[in-house]
Design a protein around this motif. Structure first.
Motif, PDB file in Angstrom:
ATOM      1  N   ARG A   1      40.468  35.091 -45.147  1.00 48.93           N
ATOM      2  CA  ARG A   1      39.907  35.933 -44.082  1.00 48.93           C
ATOM      3  C   ARG A   1      40.328  35.420 -42.707  1.00 48.93           C
ATOM      4  NH1 ARG A   1      33.671  36.784 -45.661  1.00 48.93           N
ATOM      5  NH2 ARG A   1      33.959  37.923 -47.593  1.00 48.93           N
ATOM      6  N   LYS A   2      40.238  34.080 -42.556  1.00 50.00           N
ATOM      7  CA  LYS A   2      40.613  33.502 -41.264  1.00 50.00           C
ATOM      8  C   LYS A   2      42.082  33.748 -40.975  1.00 50.00           C
ATOM      9  CE  LYS A   2      37.083  29.934 -41.037  1.00 50.00           C
ATOM     10  NZ  LYS A   2      36.800  28.500 -41.054  1.00 50.00           N
ATOM     11  N   ARG A   3      42.937  33.636 -42.009  1.00 50.49           N
ATOM     12  CA  ARG A   3      44.363  33.904 -41.823  1.00 50.49           C
ATOM     13  C   ARG A   3      44.587  35.364 -41.464  1.00 50.49           C
ATOM     14  NH1 ARG A   3      46.339  32.531 -47.153  1.00 50.49           N
ATOM     15  NH2 ARG A   3      44.605  31.148 -47.527  1.00 50.49           N
TER      16      ARG A   3
ATOM     17  N   GLU B   1      42.420  37.371 -39.891  1.00 54.52           N
ATOM     18  CA  GLU B   1      41.942  37.600 -38.530  1.00 54.52           C
ATOM     19  C   GLU B   1      42.899  37.019 -37.504  1.00 54.52           C
ATOM     20  OE1 GLU B   1      38.025  36.006 -38.303  1.00 54.52           O
ATOM     21  OE2 GLU B   1      37.198  37.481 -39.672  1.00 54.52           O
TER      22      GLU B   1
END
Length: 153
Positions: free
Chosen positions: A147-149, A151
């Motif tokens: 998810r962080k990647r 975003e």
């Protein structure tokens, strides 16, 4: 970002789909415990609908039926009285089912004790629950990282 509940229609009923809850823990792990590996608690109705959940039920019931039938056949061949043969089959079923039930449950309890003793003797072995929890935490961490990647891009 504004998130709202969206009604979801199914055949049985309409429910409100809730947005995914954000993790509050600082290390990224979920604060909720992992789902239990044990079967859900059973009510009397669910046991009656699925008796195979009871250890040793199937074995004792089928053994009682088999020998009850043999008892009926033997009594009918010897006495030629159907009422006596029926009573004999009922008694044979009850006695042999009880004997097989007690024997099987004793073996089952002994096996459970041996498993518990072996797990206590080897404290480095992880239980199935711990392995499941570790796997669930690892999957959550991977999902959070993806998810962080997503975003960041």
């Amino acid at each position: 970002m504004l998130q709202c509940a969206v009604p979801v229609r199914t055949r049985a009923h309409t429910t409100m789909a809730q947005p995914p809850k954000e993790s509050t823990a600082s290390d990224g792990a979920s604060s909720a415990p992992p789902p239990s590996l044990l079967p859900p608690p059973t009510s009397a109705n669910s046991i009656l609908m699925n008796p195979n959940r009871i250890p040793c039920f199937r074995k004792s019931f089928l053994t009682g039926l088999l020998f009850g039938g043999f008892g009926w056949a033997a009594a009918f061949l010897i006495k030629k009285d159907a009422k006596f043969a029926f009573k004999t089959s009922i008694v044979t079923f009850a006695v042999l089912s009880s004997i097989v039930w007690v024997d099987c449950r004793t073996k089952f309890a002994r096996q459970k004790q041996l498993i518990a003793a072996s797990m206590d003797a080897h404290p480095n072995m992880k239980s199935e629950r711990e392995l499941y929890r570790d796997r669930a935490m690892r999957l959550e961490e991977e999902e959070l990282a993806s998810r962080k990647r997503g975003e960041a891009q």
